[in-house]
Design a protein around this motif. Structure first.
Motif, PDB file in Angstrom:
ATOM      1  N   TYR A 172      16.521   7.116   8.615  1.00 40.51           N
ATOM      2  CA  TYR A 172      15.653   6.316   7.764  1.00 40.51           C
ATOM      3  C   TYR A 172      14.311   7.020   7.633  1.00 40.51           C
ATOM      4  N   LEU A 173      13.767   6.996   6.418  1.00 41.47           N
ATOM      5  CA  LEU A 173      12.494   7.659   6.143  1.00 41.47           C
ATOM      6  C   LEU A 173      11.471   6.607   5.741  1.00 41.47           C
ATOM      7  N   PHE A 174      10.668   6.198   6.736  1.00 44.71           N
ATOM      8  CA  PHE A 174       9.575   5.278   6.437  1.00 44.71           C
ATOM      9  C   PHE A 174       8.571   5.975   5.519  1.00 44.71           C
ATOM     10  N   GLY A 175       8.154   5.275   4.490  1.00 43.27           N
ATOM     11  CA  GLY A 175       7.201   5.840   3.548  1.00 43.27           C
ATOM     12  C   GLY A 175       7.835   6.451   2.328  1.00 43.27           C
ATOM     13  N   ALA A 176       9.162   6.564   2.295  1.00 45.91           N
ATOM     14  CA  ALA A 176       9.841   7.083   1.108  1.00 45.91           C
ATOM     15  C   ALA A 176       9.840   6.014   0.021  1.00 45.91           C
ATOM     16  N   PRO A 177       9.948   6.398  -1.262  1.00 42.31           N
ATOM     17  CA  PRO A 177       9.952   5.405  -2.342  1.00 42.31           C
ATOM     18  C   PRO A 177      11.031   4.351  -2.127  1.00 42.31           C
ATOM     19  N   GLY A 178      10.634   3.091  -2.157  1.00 38.29           N
ATOM     20  CA  GLY A 178      11.555   1.984  -1.970  1.00 38.29           C
ATOM     21  C   GLY A 178      11.813   1.614  -0.527  1.00 38.29           C
ATOM     22  N   ASN A 179      11.341   2.425   0.418  1.00 38.03           N
ATOM     23  CA  ASN A 179      11.538   2.142   1.841  1.00 38.03           C
ATOM     24  C   ASN A 179      10.299   1.491   2.430  1.00 38.03           C
ATOM     25  N   LEU A 180      10.450   0.975   3.652  1.00 34.60           N
ATOM     26  CA  LEU A 180       9.310   0.407   4.354  1.00 34.60           C
ATOM     27  C   LEU A 180       8.291   1.494   4.674  1.00 34.60           C
ATOM     28  N   ALA A 187       0.846  -1.195   0.000  1.00 34.67           N
ATOM     29  CA  ALA A 187       0.000   0.000   0.000  1.00 34.67           C
ATOM     30  C   ALA A 187       0.878   1.239   0.000  1.00 34.67           C
ATOM     31  N   GLN A 188       0.393   2.304  -0.614  1.00 33.46           N
ATOM     32  CA  GLN A 188       1.133   3.562  -0.659  1.00 33.46           C
ATOM     33  C   GLN A 188       0.796   4.377   0.591  1.00 33.46           C
ATOM     34  N   PRO A 189       1.752   4.590   1.509  1.00 33.87           N
ATOM     35  CA  PRO A 189       1.442   5.352   2.723  1.00 33.87           C
ATOM     36  C   PRO A 189       1.193   6.819   2.385  1.00 33.87           C
ATOM     37  N   ALA A 190       0.316   7.412   3.175  1.00 36.38           N
ATOM     38  CA  ALA A 190      -0.016   8.812   2.916  1.00 36.38           C
ATOM     39  C   ALA A 190       1.029   9.746   3.513  1.00 36.38           C
ATOM     40  N   TYR A 191       1.753   9.288   4.553  1.00 36.05           N
ATOM     41  CA  TYR A 191       2.677  10.171   5.248  1.00 36.05           C
ATOM     42  C   TYR A 191       4.001   9.458   5.504  1.00 36.05           C
ATOM     43  N   THR A 192       5.031  10.252   5.769  1.00 34.84           N
ATOM     44  CA  THR A 192       6.354   9.695   6.033  1.00 34.84           C
ATOM     45  C   THR A 192       6.717   9.859   7.511  1.00 34.84           C
ATOM     46  N   PHE A 193       7.594   8.976   7.968  1.00 29.51           N
ATOM     47  CA  PHE A 193       8.052   8.979   9.350  1.00 29.51           C
ATOM     48  C   PHE A 193       9.576   8.896   9.332  1.00 29.51           C
ATOM     49  N   HIS A 194      10.248   9.996   9.751  1.00 31.91           N
ATOM     50  CA  HIS A 194      11.701  10.121   9.651  1.00 31.91           C
ATOM     51  C   HIS A 194      12.318   9.884  11.027  1.00 31.91           C
ATOM     52  N   ILE A 195      13.262   8.933  11.117  1.00 30.25           N
ATOM     53  CA  ILE A 195      13.936   8.620  12.382  1.00 30.25           C
ATOM     54  C   ILE A 195      15.422   8.952  12.251  1.00 30.25           C
ATOM     55  N   ASN A 196      15.964   9.729  13.226  1.00 29.94           N
ATOM     56  CA  ASN A 196      17.384  10.061  13.282  1.00 29.94           C
ATOM     57  C   ASN A 196      17.940   9.665  14.649  1.00 29.94           C
ATOM     58  N   ALA A 197      19.267   9.574  14.727  1.00 31.91           N
ATOM     59  CA  ALA A 197      19.941   9.311  16.000  1.00 31.91           C
ATOM     60  C   ALA A 197      21.181  10.198  16.068  1.00 31.91           C
ATOM     61  N   PHE A 198      21.255  11.084  17.090  1.00 38.39           N
ATOM     62  CA  PHE A 198      22.357  12.025  17.211  1.00 38.39           C
ATOM     63  C   PHE A 198      22.995  11.944  18.599  1.00 38.39           C
ATOM     64  N   ASP A 199      24.224  12.410  18.683  1.00 41.86           N
ATOM     65  CA  ASP A 199      24.911  12.565  19.959  1.00 41.86           C
ATOM     66  C   ASP A 199      24.253  13.721  20.708  1.00 41.86           C
ATOM     67  N   VAL A 200      23.797  13.474  21.930  1.00 38.67           N
ATOM     68  CA  VAL A 200      23.067  14.490  22.678  1.00 38.67           C
ATOM     69  C   VAL A 200      23.941  15.726  22.951  1.00 38.67           C
ATOM     70  N   LEU A 201      25.266  15.546  23.051  1.00 38.14           N
ATOM     71  CA  LEU A 201      26.149  16.672  23.352  1.00 38.14           C
ATOM     72  C   LEU A 201      26.356  17.589  22.155  1.00 38.14           C
ATOM     73  N   LEU A 202      26.067  17.087  20.937  1.00 34.79           N
ATOM     74  CA  LEU A 202      26.229  17.895  19.738  1.00 34.79           C
ATOM     75  C   LEU A 202      24.905  18.426  19.211  1.00 34.79           C
ATOM     76  N   TYR A 203      23.810  17.917  19.747  1.00 38.46           N
ATOM     77  CA  TYR A 203      22.490  18.238  19.214  1.00 38.46           C
ATOM     78  C   TYR A 203      22.115  19.678  19.506  1.00 38.46           C
ATOM     79  N   ASP A 204      21.581  20.358  18.513  1.00 37.72           N
ATOM     80  CA  ASP A 204      21.117  21.737  18.652  1.00 37.72           C
ATOM     81  C   ASP A 204      19.879  21.896  17.783  1.00 37.72           C
ATOM     82  N   SER A 205      18.704  21.933  18.427  1.00 36.19           N
ATOM     83  CA  SER A 205      17.447  21.975  17.677  1.00 36.19           C
ATOM     84  C   SER A 205      17.276  23.272  16.914  1.00 36.19           C
TER      85      SER A 205
END
Length: 321
Positions: free
Chosen positions: A68-76, A19-37
């Motif tokens: 990883y981007l869930f819902g992107a073309p070719g991705n889960l 099925a073609q998902p209507a929306y995407t879900f993006h997951i990242n993982a960063f070092d908390v000491l370098l993270y700056d929103s």
């Protein structure tokens, strides 16, 4: 750490992929000491820790990694469930996991990881001129285990190999709580910049921190009041950073002798949430993440601003759930 493969989950992913998902879900993982929103990384894929993505507590089959981007073309596609990440040696993640039954907009989650040293975590190491042209060295650890103690090294340049060990070894407390230490160099070089290193001695080796440096003039700096004199007005540090919504941050502030100042905490809209009035000397201020009315501040980025006649200084402090 090994996980059992999710055979049922693999079937679920395979079924949803049709099925073609209507929306995407993006997951990242960063070092908390370098993270700056407020200042996103220029290239997320380079800064990402490439952590293994967990679905309902176990790896997806075949494994997928951040970013990883869930819902992107070719991705889960996105699937309802509990999402988390795993990376060898990274024991603490903020958040631990996120749970979704569905998503109705494009969504993104940043998992912030912390990789502490094996036996201790140093919060800060600092040097400042105190009364009588002495140098006061202070440091704090968040926790310790299996440490023999600490040594201080001194030099008139930033060259560690030629630095000299001064004073006795200072025993470690080896506690799971924050521990504070102090050492005074009673005979620093006058009218010169003095450099200092901290050696943390473990059972199987040691680690060096620094250098920190301070200029010591040939004249008395501290007044007869006995208040430790600060060489300049500035925010020295804020720890831990980020803090959780139910914890307290310690803000170390220096106010130059002969001055007074104020330290304010602001949200990103410029609204002042808390204010501290400060006299000359060194200060450690405790902020519990609440505004002046006692209401908890939400997760996000906040600004700490010090204003004195000679200098203004601003730092960021992040609150997470």
């Amino acid at each position: 750490m090994k996980y059992a493969l999710l055979t049922c989950a693999a079937i679920l992913w395979a079924g949803l992929l049709c099925a073609q998902p209507a929306y995407t879900f993006h997951i990242n993982a960063f070092d908390v000491l370098l993270y700056d929103s407020e200042n996103p990384f220029p290239n997320d894929s380079e800064m990402d820790l490439h952590a293994l993505i967990l679905f309902n507590g176990a790896p997806i089959d075949p494994p997928v990694f951040t970013p990883y981007l869930f819902g992107a073309p070719g991705n889960l596609p996105f699937a309802p469930g509990v999402y988390g990440v795993y990376l060898e040696g990274w024991d603490n993640w903020f958040p631990d996991s996120v749970t979704f039954q569905d998503i109705t907009i494009d969504y993104e989650v940043d998992f912030l990881g912390m990789q502490p040293p094996a036996n201790y975590l140093l919060n800060y190491f600092d040097a400042q001129v105190s009364g009588g042209n002495q140098v006061s060295l202070s440091w704090q650890t968040e926790y310790e285990s299996n440490l023999l103690g600490y040594r201080i090294y001194h030099n008139l340049s930033d060259d560690l190999p030629s630095a000299v060990w001064i004073g006795p070894m200072i025993p470690a407390t080896n506690t799971g709580q924050p521990a504070n230490y102090q050492f005074t160099d009673e005979d620093p070089a006058l009218n010169q910049t003095n450099f200092y290193w901290l050696e943390a001695i473990e059972l199987d080796g040691s680690s060096f921190h620094g250098p920190v440096s301070v200029y010591v003039s040939g004249t008395e700096i501290a007044p007869e009041t006995g208040i430790p004199a600060a060489e300049s007005s500035r925010i020295h540090s804020a720890w831990p950073n980020p803090i959780r919504t139910d914890s307290t941050a310690t803000i170390a502030v220096w106010v130059k002798q002969g001055e007074t100042g104020s330290l304010g905490i602001y949200n990103l809209h410029g609204q002042e949430l808390k204010r501290f009035e400060l006299g000359p000397g060194t200060h450690e201020l405790a902020w519990n993440g609440k505004d002046r009315h006692g209401s908890p501040c939400g997760s996000g980025t906040y600004l700490i601003r010090l204003d004195t006649p000679s200098h203004s200084d601003t730092r960021k402090l992040v609150i997470i759930k």
